[in-house]
Design an enzyme around this catalytic site. Sequence first.
Site, PDB file in Angstrom:
ATOM      1  N   TYR A  90      44.504  10.054  79.693  1.00  0.00           N
ATOM      2  CA  TYR A  90      44.540  11.467  80.084  1.00  0.00           C
ATOM      3  C   TYR A  90      45.288  11.632  81.410  1.00  0.00           C
ATOM      4  O   TYR A  90      46.080  12.569  81.584  1.00  0.00           O
ATOM      5  CB  TYR A  90      43.118  12.019  80.214  1.00  0.00           C
ATOM      6  CG  TYR A  90      42.345  11.998  78.924  1.00  0.00           C
ATOM      7  CD1 TYR A  90      42.436  13.035  78.011  1.00  0.00           C
ATOM      8  CD2 TYR A  90      41.515  10.922  78.608  1.00  0.00           C
ATOM      9  CE1 TYR A  90      41.734  13.019  76.815  1.00  0.00           C
ATOM     10  CE2 TYR A  90      40.803  10.891  77.407  1.00  0.00           C
ATOM     11  CZ  TYR A  90      40.916  11.932  76.518  1.00  0.00           C
ATOM     12  OH  TYR A  90      40.227  11.909  75.341  1.00  0.00           O
ATOM     13  N   CYS A  91      45.045  10.708  82.331  1.00  0.00           N
ATOM     14  CA  CYS A  91      45.733  10.748  83.628  1.00  0.00           C
ATOM     15  C   CYS A  91      47.231  10.518  83.449  1.00  0.00           C
ATOM     16  O   CYS A  91      48.049  11.169  84.107  1.00  0.00           O
ATOM     17  CB  CYS A  91      45.163   9.691  84.564  1.00  0.00           C
ATOM     18  SG  CYS A  91      43.407   9.872  84.926  1.00  0.00           S
TER      19      CYS A  91
END
Length: 221
Positions: A90-91
Amino acid sequence: MSLQDKLDAFKADFEAGKPPYNVPRSVIETMHRATAELLASGAAQKALKAGDKAPAFTLNDPEGKPVSSTDLLRKGPLVVTFYRGVWCPYCNMELQALQAALPDIHEAGGRVVAISPQLPSNSRKSVRQNELEFPILSDTHNDVAAAFGLRFELQDYLVELYTSLKNDLPAFNGDPSWTLPMPARYVIAPDGTIIYAEVNPDYTRRPEPSDMLPAIRKATA
């Protein structure tokens, strides 16, 4: 497709256990529990907000060169995003979205840095894999994250889960503590005032890069 649409699509496949993830439902339930507990703790409400003064920091870039927020702010508004690590998909998708928006950010007068607890070698990997043109600064022990009110300690059951998934944070970060920053993005005006702040304990939710452009333009003007 928006950043959040991409995150939602990845999350749907990941939590459905589709290849290549094949994640057991018990793992998903543990992750949901941890997120719910962090949300319920009220930790995000204690983080720095728009109108607060941002703490000054000097951190090393992936090549070991010190980067000073004070120096960067002399050149205009600064976008600071807190990055959990190269292991967090996600990052990585958020960094890719910020990279895609970099021309608009520069045109508005801003600069971007990401701050992560990971070792410089892992930051170099992140920069390379995500084809970034902005640095990931190493925040040993999450000290700068703590100054922004973002650092939290993983519960024992989550440490066990991360270990089973080969997400060995002490090895990634060169630090024995099991701590992370809550995902957050700030825009800091040249005088050090925070003019945009998004903090969310749910690491699957991220603001769109375009959301902060009006704040950057206003600070530049």
